[in-house]
Design an enzyme around this catalytic site. Sequence first.
Site, PDB file in Angstrom:
ATOM      1  N   ASP A  60       6.594  13.482 -54.229  1.00  0.00           N
ATOM      2  CA  ASP A  60       5.503  14.060 -53.430  1.00  0.00           C
ATOM      3  C   ASP A  60       5.876  15.369 -52.736  1.00  0.00           C
ATOM      4  OD1 ASP A  60       3.200  12.246 -53.594  1.00  0.00           O
ATOM      5  OD2 ASP A  60       4.569  10.743 -52.768  1.00  0.00           O
ATOM      6  N   HIS A 160      -5.579  10.593 -44.974  1.00  0.00           N
ATOM      7  CA  HIS A 160      -5.231  11.411 -43.814  1.00  0.00           C
ATOM      8  C   HIS A 160      -6.490  11.879 -43.060  1.00  0.00           C
ATOM      9  CE1 HIS A 160      -1.294  12.586 -46.023  1.00  0.00           C
ATOM     10  NE2 HIS A 160      -0.964  11.837 -44.990  1.00  0.00           N
ATOM     11  N   CYS A 247      -2.713  20.292 -48.158  1.00  0.00           N
ATOM     12  CA  CYS A 247      -1.393  19.643 -48.188  1.00  0.00           C
ATOM     13  C   CYS A 247      -0.344  20.431 -48.955  1.00  0.00           C
ATOM     14  CB  CYS A 247      -1.488  18.237 -48.735  1.00  0.00           C
ATOM     15  SG  CYS A 247      -2.461  18.105 -50.188  1.00  0.00           S
TER      16      CYS A 247
END
Length: 256
Positions: A60, A160, A247
């Site tokens: 990730d 999130h 992100c």
Amino acid sequence: MLHAIVREVSASMADCQLSFVQREPLDIALARVQHHAYQQALLALGCKLTVLPAQDTLPDSVFVEDVALVLDELAIMTRPGAPSRRAEGTSVAEALARVRTLEHIVEPGTLDGGDILRIDRDIYVGQSARSNSAAMAQLRELVAPHGYQVHAVPMQDCLHLKSAVTQIAERTLLIQPAWVDRQVFADYTQIEIDPSEPHAANTLRIGMQLVYPSGFPRTQARIEQAGIAVHNVELSELQKAEGAVTCCSLIYQSNA
Ligand code: CIR
């Protein structure tokens, strides 16, 4: 000027964490092409880029937003909620240490940058599975001397806070009301995502423009009707890893 830290896509991204989306085959070569187009979008909108090399053992690690919060006065390394993601911060911390004083969220605190929505001196933190109250208390202590207020925000059904709400203009938010309570943000003008596009609330604001994924035409029309310019990027492969536009970068001001 505006700077952005990004990191190249990991060769192991197919082994990423997934919480609210089903695992699907993921094309790493296409993910890299899409990520490079994202980098070009940041450049086009005036960012100077720091491109960190891929970390192939950390699936990730392209999602650099989650490991740090960068404010004008300091940067805070977050201690991500997923243990598999805790090693991602080291090289980001090295890059940030050149431009900011660094602080750290420490055990038992866990916090993902994707849960942090900062608007001026207000820092909203989603109470997700990744971010806990110990981290919020630590964050509050770290930022209070600089005049920031930290607000805990209940949320549900998404990874999130910024999956559910992002800032799209000075006092305007794009919001998915099924995932976060609109009342928390009653002081702001709110534009709702189109209900047929539940994942459409994540936008990346750079100056007066938005970086925004292709594939949410109805919500995009609502944004454009509000007079906000949109710069589209195709992010299908990063979306399969439960990523979105915020992100993949850490954006901050620096004279360097
Ligand atoms: C994860 O579950 O941690 C990653 N697969 C996706 C992280 C996306 N980060 C973000 O939206 N800030």
